[in-house]
Design a protein around this motif. Structure first.
Motif, PDB file in Angstrom:
ATOM      1  N   LEU A 120      36.393  39.279  42.625  1.00  9.66           N
ATOM      2  CA  LEU A 120      35.399  38.224  42.489  1.00  9.66           C
ATOM      3  C   LEU A 120      34.640  38.336  41.165  1.00  9.66           C
ATOM      4  O   LEU A 120      34.530  37.368  40.416  1.00  9.66           O
ATOM      5  CB  LEU A 120      34.412  38.271  43.661  1.00  9.66           C
ATOM      6  N   TYR A 121      34.121  39.518  40.873  1.00 12.13           N
ATOM      7  CA  TYR A 121      33.309  39.679  39.666  1.00 12.13           C
ATOM      8  C   TYR A 121      34.148  39.606  38.396  1.00 12.13           C
ATOM      9  O   TYR A 121      33.679  39.070  37.380  1.00 12.13           O
ATOM     10  CB  TYR A 121      32.488  40.969  39.728  1.00 12.13           C
ATOM     11  N   LEU A 122      35.374  40.078  38.436  1.00 10.17           N
ATOM     12  CA  LEU A 122      36.238  39.949  37.263  1.00 10.17           C
ATOM     13  C   LEU A 122      36.614  38.490  37.018  1.00 10.17           C
ATOM     14  O   LEU A 122      36.680  38.032  35.876  1.00 10.17           O
ATOM     15  CB  LEU A 122      37.494  40.817  37.411  1.00 10.17           C
ATOM     16  N   ARG A 123      36.830  37.747  38.089  1.00 13.44           N
ATOM     17  CA  ARG A 123      37.143  36.323  37.972  1.00 13.44           C
ATOM     18  C   ARG A 123      35.935  35.563  37.405  1.00 13.44           C
ATOM     19  O   ARG A 123      36.076  34.730  36.517  1.00 13.44           O
ATOM     20  CB  ARG A 123      37.548  35.760  39.335  1.00 13.44           C
ATOM     21  N   GLN A 124      34.733  35.890  37.885  1.00 12.41           N
ATOM     22  CA  GLN A 124      33.528  35.237  37.376  1.00 12.41           C
ATOM     23  C   GLN A 124      33.315  35.551  35.897  1.00 12.41           C
ATOM     24  O   GLN A 124      32.934  34.670  35.132  1.00 12.41           O
ATOM     25  CB  GLN A 124      32.285  35.702  38.169  1.00 12.41           C
TER      26      GLN A 124
END
Length: 129
Positions: A120-124
């Motif tokens: 999630l955080y890498l995608r964001q």
């Protein structure tokens, strides 16, 4: 899809936690592990992680100390930082979020949950440039 694995730096003074994190993430990411928090500053001169996993309570420097060190580095002003810790005190959680930590996960580690949060955080980060 990216062909180069994203780099994750895990910092925890408990070697068994570092092994568990490495095992949970090694197929998806290039995982670096540091058991002595004082070595993070030197590590950042050589490698640029895409995400940090930090313990809150360690000998020497705390996770909050490391957040300051990481954020002072020009390449890491917005790099995602996730705390993995046994410390569930509300003041610690509040302090972490106020310093820019994006998530606070209480140990023991649930591997699927951890992988989902990291993705999630890498995608964001990728979406926000």
């Amino acid at each position: 899809m990216d062909t180069v694995k994203k780099k994750i730096l895990a910092v925890d003074d408990n070697p068994s936690i570092l092994k568990a994190v490495h095992f949970a993430l090694k197929e998806l990411y290039e995982v670096y592990a540091i058991s002595e928090p004082g070595k993070v500053k030197g590590f950042l001169k050589e490698t640029t992680p895409d995400l940090f996993l930090l313990d809150c309570i360690m000998h020497g420097l705390t996770g909050l100390d490391l957040v300051n060190i990481i954020r002072e580095h020009p390449d890491h002003e917005k790099t995602p930082i996730i705390f993995l810790t046994t410390k569930d005190a509300e003041d610690s959680i509040t302090a972490a979020f106020s310093m820019g930590v994006c998530d606070y996960i209480i140990k023991p580690i649930n591997e699927d949950f951890l992988r989902d949060k990291i993705a999630l955080y890498l995608r964001q980060t990728k979406e926000n440039g």
